[in-house]
Enzyme design. Sequence first.
Site, short mmCIF file in Angstrom:
data_model
loop_
_atom_site.label_atom_id
_atom_site.label_comp_id
_atom_site.label_asym_id
_atom_site.label_seq_id
_atom_site.Cartn_x
_atom_site.Cartn_y
_atom_site.Cartn_z
N ILE A 185 53.25 43.34 43.39
CA ILE A 185 52.80 42.20 42.60
C ILE A 185 51.41 42.49 42.05
O ILE A 185 50.55 43.07 42.73
CB ILE A 185 52.81 40.87 43.40
CG1 ILE A 185 51.68 40.81 44.43
CG2 ILE A 185 54.13 40.67 44.11
CD1 ILE A 185 51.51 39.42 45.01
N ASP A 186 51.21 42.14 40.80
CA ASP A 186 49.94 42.34 40.11
C ASP A 186 49.26 40.99 39.94
O ASP A 186 49.87 40.06 39.39
CB ASP A 186 50.18 42.99 38.75
CG ASP A 186 50.90 44.33 38.88
OD1 ASP A 186 50.62 45.06 39.85
OD2 ASP A 186 51.73 44.65 38.00
N VAL A 187 48.03 40.90 40.37
CA VAL A 187 47.36 39.60 40.47
C VAL A 187 45.99 39.62 39.79
O VAL A 187 45.26 40.61 39.86
CB VAL A 187 47.18 39.20 41.96
CG1 VAL A 187 46.43 37.88 42.08
CG2 VAL A 187 48.53 39.14 42.67
#
Length: 247
Positions: free
Chosen positions: A129-131
């Site tokens: 996941i890219d946050v």
Amino acid sequence: MSRIRIIPVLLLRKGGLYKTVRFKNAAYVGDPINTVKIFNEKEADELVVLDYNASLDGSAIDYKKITEIAGEAFMPMGYGGGIKTLEDAKKVFDAGYEKVVLNSILFNDISLIEKIGHIYGAQAVVCAIDVKKNLFGKYKTYSHSGTKSTNWTPVEWVKQLEANGAGEILLNSIEQDGTWGGYDLELVKLVAPAIGIPLIVCGGAGNTGDFIKAVQTGASAVAAGSMFVYQKKGMGVLISFPTGFSI
């Protein structure tokens, strides 16, 4: 003392290796085959190869290239980028990889986690996941190489991923990527207590002290890119790996 699991992340594009800063300004850093050979010599724990543009431009997986890369590796390998179906995943495993890394596709088909895990085991499925923070300072999860906001908070999304069978989470801070400024420990503090599966943190490592801080904050393992492919920030390419590092 316990040994920290350290994972170099290599960004693949059109057969070459690149490094980004905050998911932008990609700079060429070398040939993936030679790079893997060096990590063999330095006894890296494992490697992750990500075709970071595959989901963004819809390009097909380059099975020939990723097979060549895996064929040189003496350590476990994970691959992500452009995997959309169970058949795609099967071809990646057949190419010599022990794990697949899934990201953007899961916002359309989260059942892919269970489909792959049913055959290869949950440990073979890494969900990335890219946050980054939005204009209001709230953490949001992004897809397609950080270009599309999903409106999921990272805590909500990792819980969904774990509930659907994820074996590990690869948590990447877009804002820290390539900065050498350290991991986003505030983000780690939010996500780590929310799940019961291993959490790998990525984005911002500049020295081994950052590894220690991440693990002490709740990470199960650490990953990095720039720190392993450059001499120092602003300096030339030099492949390195801190062998035998522990706390």
